[in-house]
Motif scaffolding. Structure first.
Motif: not given
Length: 122
Positions: A31-32, A35, A38, A66
């Motif tokens: 999810d991070r 996009e 999500r 990340a």
């Protein structure tokens, strides 16, 4: 412990670590990073077998993406620096393999007589 038990232990450890990475990545990481992923939970179980096998690569890419160390322009540009060499080497290697395979012949000793393994049916 023999070799088979050692190999089985290594496979179990690899799969266990892969399962932990799959659970963590599919619940928190995806999810991070993306996009579009999500709220899309239906396809995630399909990723589990791949993550079990290549979990070090998944962890590395998760870390790179990340931290923002990934350059998006490099991601879409193919790396073709070595393709030229492979385009020359592969046809030569194929011809060499075929010639070597056709030139190597197995010869049987002439003094070995055939042996009948079972009696002829009557």
């Amino acid at each position: 412990m023999n070799q088979a038990e050692l190999i089985l232990l290594i496979v179990k450890i690899w799969g266990g670590i892969g399962a932990l990475v799959a659970v963590a990545f599919l619940t928190f990481g995806m999810d991070r990073l993306d996009e579009d992923a999500r709220g899309a939970y239906v396809f995630r179980p399909l990723l589990v077998p791949g993550i079990l096998l290549i979990w070090p690569l998944v962890l590395w890419r998760w870390y790179i993406l990340a931290d923002g160390k990934d350059e998006w322009s490099d991601r879409y540009r193919p790396r073709r620096t070595s393709h030229q060499w492979f385009a020359l080497i592969m046809p030569i290697a194929i011809v060499v393999i075929i010639v070597a395979g056709l030139s190597v012949r197995q010869t049987w000793p002439a003094d070995i007589a055939p042996v009948q393994l079972s009696e002829a049916p009557e």
